[in-house]
Design a protein around this motif. Structure first.
Motif, PDB file in Angstrom:
ATOM      1  N   LEU A 100      22.801  -4.088  26.147  1.00 29.23           N
ATOM      2  CA  LEU A 100      21.915  -4.325  25.012  1.00 29.23           C
ATOM      3  C   LEU A 100      21.963  -3.150  24.045  1.00 29.23           C
ATOM      4  N   ASP A 101      21.562  -3.412  22.815  1.00 25.95           N
ATOM      5  CA  ASP A 101      21.653  -2.391  21.776  1.00 25.95           C
ATOM      6  C   ASP A 101      20.688  -1.231  21.993  1.00 25.95           C
ATOM      7  N   ASP A 102      19.672  -1.410  22.845  1.00 21.95           N
ATOM      8  CA  ASP A 102      18.745  -0.306  23.112  1.00 21.95           C
ATOM      9  C   ASP A 102      19.271   0.639  24.188  1.00 21.95           C
ATOM     10  N   GLY A 103      20.504   0.409  24.662  1.00 22.77           N
ATOM     11  CA  GLY A 103      21.099   1.278  25.659  1.00 22.77           C
ATOM     12  C   GLY A 103      20.886   0.833  27.089  1.00 22.77           C
ATOM     13  N   SER A 104      20.058  -0.174  27.301  1.00 23.49           N
ATOM     14  CA  SER A 104      19.857  -0.687  28.651  1.00 23.49           C
ATOM     15  C   SER A 104      20.899  -1.758  28.955  1.00 23.49           C
ATOM     16  N   ARG A 147      16.915  -5.121  34.943  1.00 20.47           N
ATOM     17  CA  ARG A 147      17.245  -4.270  33.801  1.00 20.47           C
ATOM     18  C   ARG A 147      17.515  -2.854  34.305  1.00 20.47           C
ATOM     19  N   ALA A 205      17.760   0.833  32.879  1.00 16.10           N
ATOM     20  CA  ALA A 205      17.452   1.656  31.708  1.00 16.10           C
ATOM     21  C   ALA A 205      18.555   2.692  31.500  1.00 16.10           C
TER      22      ALA A 205
END
Length: 307
Positions: A19-23, A36, A38
């Motif tokens: 994902l674009d949030d780095g997760s 998920r 992190a």
């Protein structure tokens, strides 16, 4: 390439989605969860799917669509977690829709009156539908034939596109969406078909294969194939079992390079691309329960609908 451990202690991870949030979202097949990871490696359960969650992809509505194989039996072989035949608690194959707040619903369990046996991997096209493989299930004295299928995310349409295939596993699309690739596990073969329309392929009239596919690459020796990802240059990056690596095959069928994991694991099962420029590869070493990351020499292909 230098591989870095992102997370460990996972219960046969597969189906990573960067994902674009780095997760990274992934499934833990043995645990029966969508999980998920992190950026700091901490894990949290998004949803309990039951059965055997396998491939996963983000759909046009932002939900995660999971190919659930119905469950495996499990053993430990030489320190590696290993999936086995259909278990007594097998729930049947299904395609599930999972929201990021943990709601799980069954979208498809049958096609043309036949129950799904072991859905394995899926990929969305630009039209909002998805191609998926059903690997089948193995029992003590018999094994199901598998196939390639197409379905819509709203639950209104599912069709059998190619049948039979021999343990079809990874599935992916070329950058222009004109080809669908399928990796057969036990034969160690990568096939492709021209896409005529959503849910329709154009068999190769010169192919001797009964399913009309074109052979992209056949792997020698004891090398089975698992899931795959396509990079921005159209190369097919396929997780290669027993040799414990990711193999990169060009659109013309040439083996360009191989990337092994640092700790020997015959169950290297998946690769996906992430990072701001899609030059980070995430690789699942499932037998050891590890998610790795590594810089990649080419950008990955941004998947449809992934945010």
């Amino acid at each position: 390439m230098t591989l870095t451990t992102v997370a460990e202690g996972l219960e046969f991870p597969e189906g990573p989605i960067a994902l674009d949030d780095g997760s990274v979202l992934l499934v833990e097949i043995k645990r029966g969860t969508l999980t998920r990871v992190a950026p700091d490696g901490k894990t949290s359960v998004v949803a309990e799917t039951g059965g055997g969650p396998n491939g996963a992809a983000i759909g046009p509505d932002g939900a995660v669509y999971v190919a659930n194989n119905g469950g495996f039996s499990w053993t430990t072989r030489r320190g590696l977690t290993a999936p086995g035949p259909q278990p007594a608690e097998y729930i049947g194959g299904r395609i599930q829709r999972v929201t990021l707040d943990g709601e799980v619903s069954d979208l498809y369990t049958h096609v043309d009156g036949h129950g799904l046996r072991g859905p394995n991997d899926l990929v969305f096209d630009a039209h909002g539908g998805f191609w998926f493989t059903d690997m089948g299930k193995t029992r003590k004295r018999e094994t199901d034939l598998g196939g390639l299928y197409y379905a819509t995310a709203d639950g209104s349409r599912i069709v059998e596109v190619v049948h039979p295939l021999n343990a079809p596993n990874g599935v992916g699309l070329s950058p222009d969406g004109s080809r669908v690739y399928v990796a057969e596990t036990i034969t160690g073969r990568l096939w492709w078909w021209d896409i005529a329309a959503p849910g329709q392929v154009r068999p190769n009239p010169d192919s001797w294969a009964p399913h009309g596919g074109t052979l992209l690459h056949g792997f020698p020796g004891l090398q089975w194939l698992d899931s795959l990802a396509v990079d921005a240059e159209g190369n097919v990056c396929v997780a290669t079992l027993y040799s414990g690596r990711v193999s990169v095959v060009s659109p013309e069928g040439d083996l360009l390079e191989t990337v092994p994991v640092p700790d020997d694991d015959i169950f290297v099962t998946n690769v996906c691309f992430g990072g701001p420029d899609l030059r980070t590869a995430y690789i699942t070493s499932s037998g050891h329960g590890i998610l790795y990351s590594t810089p990649w020499p080419r950008p990955g292909l941004r998947l449809n609908h992934t945010a």
